[in-house]
Every structure is written in structure tokens, then in C-alpha cells.
Write an enzyme that holds these catalytic residues in place. Structure first.
Site, PDB file in Angstrom:
ATOM      1  N   CYS A 196       0.788  -1.271   0.008  1.00  0.00           N
ATOM      2  CA  CYS A 196      -0.075   0.116  -0.004  1.00  0.00           C
ATOM      3  C   CYS A 196       0.862   1.220  -0.208  1.00  0.00           C
ATOM      4  O   CYS A 196       0.310   2.482  -0.159  1.00  0.00           O
ATOM      5  CB  CYS A 196      -1.115  -0.286   1.326  1.00  0.00           C
ATOM      6  SG  CYS A 196      -0.134  -0.285   2.718  1.00  0.00           S
ATOM      7  N   ASN A 197       2.089   1.150   0.366  1.00  0.00           N
ATOM      8  CA  ASN A 197       3.110   2.227   0.358  1.00  0.00           C
ATOM      9  C   ASN A 197       3.906   2.279  -0.896  1.00  0.00           C
ATOM     10  O   ASN A 197       4.430   3.534  -1.341  1.00  0.00           O
ATOM     11  CB  ASN A 197       3.990   2.229   1.441  1.00  0.00           C
ATOM     12  CG  ASN A 197       3.311   2.554   2.865  1.00  0.00           C
ATOM     13  OD1 ASN A 197       2.318   3.167   2.881  1.00  0.00           O
ATOM     14  ND2 ASN A 197       3.897   2.228   3.924  1.00  0.00           N
TER      15      ASN A 197
ATOM     16  N   GLY B 189      -6.584 -11.227   5.866  1.00  0.00           N
ATOM     17  CA  GLY B 189      -5.256 -11.291   5.555  1.00  0.00           C
ATOM     18  C   GLY B 189      -3.977 -10.699   6.681  1.00  0.00           C
ATOM     19  O   GLY B 189      -4.887 -10.601   7.886  1.00  0.00           O
ATOM     20  N   SER B 190      -3.021 -10.400   6.461  1.00  0.00           N
ATOM     21  CA  SER B 190      -1.982 -10.079   7.553  1.00  0.00           C
ATOM     22  C   SER B 190      -2.294  -8.652   7.974  1.00  0.00           C
ATOM     23  O   SER B 190      -2.498  -8.592   9.208  1.00  0.00           O
ATOM     24  CB  SER B 190      -0.678  -9.982   6.829  1.00  0.00           C
ATOM     25  OG  SER B 190      -0.554  -9.169   5.903  1.00  0.00           O
ATOM     26  N   MET B 191      -2.886  -7.762   7.148  1.00  0.00           N
ATOM     27  CA  MET B 191      -3.207  -6.535   7.652  1.00  0.00           C
ATOM     28  C   MET B 191      -4.529  -6.592   8.351  1.00  0.00           C
ATOM     29  O   MET B 191      -4.668  -5.916   9.462  1.00  0.00           O
ATOM     30  CB  MET B 191      -3.369  -5.534   6.595  1.00  0.00           C
ATOM     31  CG  MET B 191      -3.630  -4.061   7.015  1.00  0.00           C
ATOM     32  SD  MET B 191      -2.034  -3.353   8.000  1.00  0.00           S
ATOM     33  CE  MET B 191      -1.002  -2.883   6.417  1.00  0.00           C
TER      34      MET B 191
END
Length: 418
Positions: free
Chosen positions: A50-51, A187-189
Site C-alpha cells: 500500500c506504500n 489477511g495479514s493487515m
């Protein structure tokens, strides 16, 4: 082969452009293979979060590779390369290694010190390994970067230098204790989001995920409950806080689904939540752009400086080892040639003095070998040490020229006249 990285991040591009360039799933695998298939590229890995979207490659032609990778980023994102180019950064050789080390330590993240980047880079490497697009150079470099990142998080206070994106986003929601939360995705986030909510005192957590069983597993870890993904609209009616990060590539929450005041945190790229929800009375939407503009978690202090020093130390060590390794084939070729000369001359001696007994032969062979080893020891040690200095390649080149060495074929010993 030299390492080259090309990409764009929250530092160089608006989130809207990152959203357009971001690739996941099959699209990510296709980009990875197309980059690796280019004649300019030997190895390839893509980091898409996302970054940032970054491509790491090994190349022997800088300009041709920059052009090729930039073009492929444009083709796969649908963004004209002319629009993309002003936002791209290019790092080469030492700068590429330094950037990777810094990034994995969290120094280049939107929220300084966040730890998710370690897992993201690890998964990027694993994908490249499965697809066969990385070789020894990128594999060893990225593995070392991951070790540097772990060291930074274990030995410094970088974890406290800035909050995670989840914590940074929730900081804009105020006190969340006792409120009802909906987490969309597993998911992980999303796992981090659910855990963060539980630690903040949220006792009613609902998880909605496309794969129901995975949602159940996440819900169980935080004492919540799971629902089918189709139930998202209904669950929104009772939620005070909604965190969404599905990677669906489309809006899963739209204005028509909202009927009451609610705090929405969109951590997905592309966005999960239609920005138009901001027009709904009582609705607050925080997304990556909002977090970036807020400056939450952007503090820097002693921990950041400690990590920068650590990166500088690890960079020096990596470059020294990499430069030293370049002369290894030359050293091997030199010793191989010397061994061939010893064998040849011993054979000639035995033909001239056939009456030497076995003990005398062994003693002569050992003596000659010791002389050769002593003569070669200091030059080989020094050339390895000098290789770590600027211009160190010239010493290995001189050695190859003086002794007529072929490092690519150390076993092919040429006849030498003494």
C-alpha cells in the site's frame, strides 16, 4: 551483474497514482515474469504494497534496463509512462542495496518503524523464488536485507518510533474501547487490525472474509465472531468502527450501504471503500492519504538514528563481502594454475631422476608445494583485502593480466614456461 531498483512510493507519488499502479495476485506474477523475460534483465523481484511498488532487477546495462522496466510498469498499470516517469526513483548498485536495507527496517514507510514491511518483502521474495525469477544475487541480497530488518527491530526501539498503519489510523478515531467493530478481510493487515482493536478494548469484533473458514480462524484469535462476506452490508448497520483491507481491487463498501454514523478505516490499495461515503452524514473515512497527511506516527528520534547507523554498518559489510567475492574466481584461477605448474614440474623431475624412492618423492613434492603456497599466500590475502577498497577491481585485473589467468575456467591450466 549489478542491482537496480525502480519504483514509486508514498514519498514520490500521490496515493491515487499508487492505487493505479499497484499490482496483486495474477497481475503481480505477470509483471514479474515480463520483467524477468526482458533481454536486459537477469533476475527480478517486485515489491507491491500500500506504500510502494518497486521492481528489483540484476542487469548489465543500466539505461536499457531503466527504460525497459519503466515501460513495463506503464504497460501493466495502464498509466502512460510519461505520467509515471516524474514519480519514479531509480537506485543503482550501492544505492539500491542501501535503499532496500532502509526500507526493510521501516525507515522508508509512511509510518516510520512499522514492521509489516518485513513480511511483505519476505512474501515478495518467496513469490519470485516460486516463479524462478531470482538467482543467487537477488536471493542473497534480499535474505541479507531481511536479516538486517530483524536486527533493527530486535536491537533498537524502532518499533516504538512510529505506530503501525492500523494504530495510526485508529488514533484518528479517538477512544475505541467498548465500541463494536467490523473487520473486512482476514489477511495479514486485517489480522493486525483485529489484534490492535482487541488490545484497545474493543470486545465485540466481527470478521467478514470471502473465505469463511479463514475469517473464523481470525475471529477466534480475538474472541470475536465470523460472518459470510455477503453479510457485510447487514453488519455495517450495527458497527461503530470498520476496518477494511481485502485486496479485492474494487469498492466493497459504498455510500448506499451506510445508514448510521460510523468510523471507516480503509487500508487497501486499490481502495476498498468508495471515497464518496464522505458525503454520508456522520460518516468519517480515513484512508492511506488521510494517514499520510495527518503525520501520525511520523516521529523520529534516537531509535531512528540507531537504525540508520545499523544500516550504514550492514551496508559496508555487505559491499565489502560482495567486492571480495568478485576476486575469488581470480584467486581460484591463480591457485589452479600454480597447482598445474607444480604437477607438471614434478612430473618432469621424476622423469629425469627416476631412481628417487617414494619417501624422497613425497618430500620433494611437499617442499615444492610449501614454496608455492608461501609465495601465493600474501598476494591472495592482499588482493582480497584491496578488493574492498574503491577501485579494488583493478588489483584483480592486474593479477589476471600478469599471470594470464582465465577466472571463468580455473580448471583449464595453461602451460607455463619457467
Amino acid at each position: 551483474m549489478s542491482v537496480l531498483s525502480i519504483g514509486l512510493s508514498h514519498r514520490t507519488a500521490p496515493v491515487a497514482l499508487l492505487e493505479r499502479v499497484s499490482v496483486t495476485g495474477d497481475a503481480l506474477a505477470k509483471l514479474l515474469h515480463d520483467v524477468q523475460d526482458d533481454p536486459c534483465v537477469a533476475e527480478a523481484m517486485v515489491v507491491s504494497t500500500c506504500n510502494r511498488v518497486e521492481v528489483y532487477v540484476t542487469v548489465d546495462r543500466f539505461h536499457a534496463a531503466v527504460t525497459a522496466v519503466s515501460r513495463l510498469l506503464g504497460v501493466h498499470s495502464g498509466v502512460p509512462v510519461e505520467e509515471l516517469t516524474p514519480h519514479l526513483y531509480v537506485h543503482y548498485e550501492e544505492r539500491a542495496v542501501e535503499h532496500l536495507f532502509s526500507m526493510v527496517c521501516g525507515l522508508d514507510s509512511m509510518v516510520v518503524g512499522e514492521g509489516q514491511i518485513l513480511g511483505q518483502v519476505r512474501r515478495s521474495l518467496q513469490l519470485a523464488q516460486r516463479r524462478g525469477t531470482v538467482g543467487a544475487t537477488l536471493n542473497e541480497l534480499v535474505q541479507q536485507a531481511l536479516r538486517v530488518g530483524k536486527r533493527a527491530h530486535h536491537e533498537t526501539g524502532i518499533d516504538q518510533a512510529g505506530a503501525s498503519l492500523v494504530t495510526a489510523g485508529l488514533a484518528l478515531a479517538g477512544d475505541v474501547a467498548g465500541r463494536r467493530a467490523l473487520v473486512v478481510g482476514a489477511g495479514s493487515m486485517s489480522s493486525l487490525a483485529a489484534t490492535t482493536l482487541a488490545k484497545a478494548g474493543v470486545t465485540d469484533i466481527v470478521v467478514a472474509n470471502r473465505t469463511y473458514e479463514r475469517g473464523v480462524r481470525l475471529a477466534e484469535t480475538v474472541g470475536g465472531r465470523a460472518v459470510e462476506f455477503s453479510a457485510v452490508a447487514g453488519e455495517l448497520a450495527g458497527a461503530d468502527i470498520v476496518i477494511s483491507c481485502t485486496g479485492a481491487g474494487r469498492h466493497v463498501i459504498t455510500p448506499g450501504m451506510l445508514t448510521r454514523p460510523v468510523f471507516l478505516l480503509d487500508l487497501a490499495l486499490p481502495h476498498d471503500i468508495d471515497p464518496a461515503v464522505r458525503s454520508v452524514p456522520g460518516v468519517t473515512l480515513v484512508d492511506l492519504e488521510t494517514i499520510k497527511d495527518s503525520g501520525v506516527g511520523a516521529r523520529e528520534g534516537d531509535a531512528v538514528e540507531a537504525v540508520r547507523a545499523l544500516v550504514a554498518e550492514e551496508l559496508r559489510a555487505y559491499l565489502d563481502a560482495e567486492r571480495a567475492s568478485r576476486v575469488t574466481p581470480t584467486v581460484v584461477a591463480l591457485r589452479s594454475k600454480a597447482a598445474g605448474v607444480v604437477e607438471s614440474e614434478l612430473g618432469r623431475l621424476l622423469m629425469r631422476v627416476p631412481d628417487l624412492d617414494e619417501r624422497a618423492r613425497d618430500e620433494v613434492a611437499m617442499t615444492v608445494q610449501r614454496v608455492v603456497d608461501k609465495l601465493l599466500h600474501e598476494p591472495t590475502v592482499r588482493v582480497k583485502r584491496l578488493a574492498t577498497c574503491p577501485g579494488g577491481d583493478h588489483y584483480a585485473e592486474a593479477l589476471r593480466e600478469l599471470f594470464d589467468l582465465d577466472p571463468s575456467m580455473p580448471e583449464a591450466v595453461r602451460e607455463v614456461e619457467l
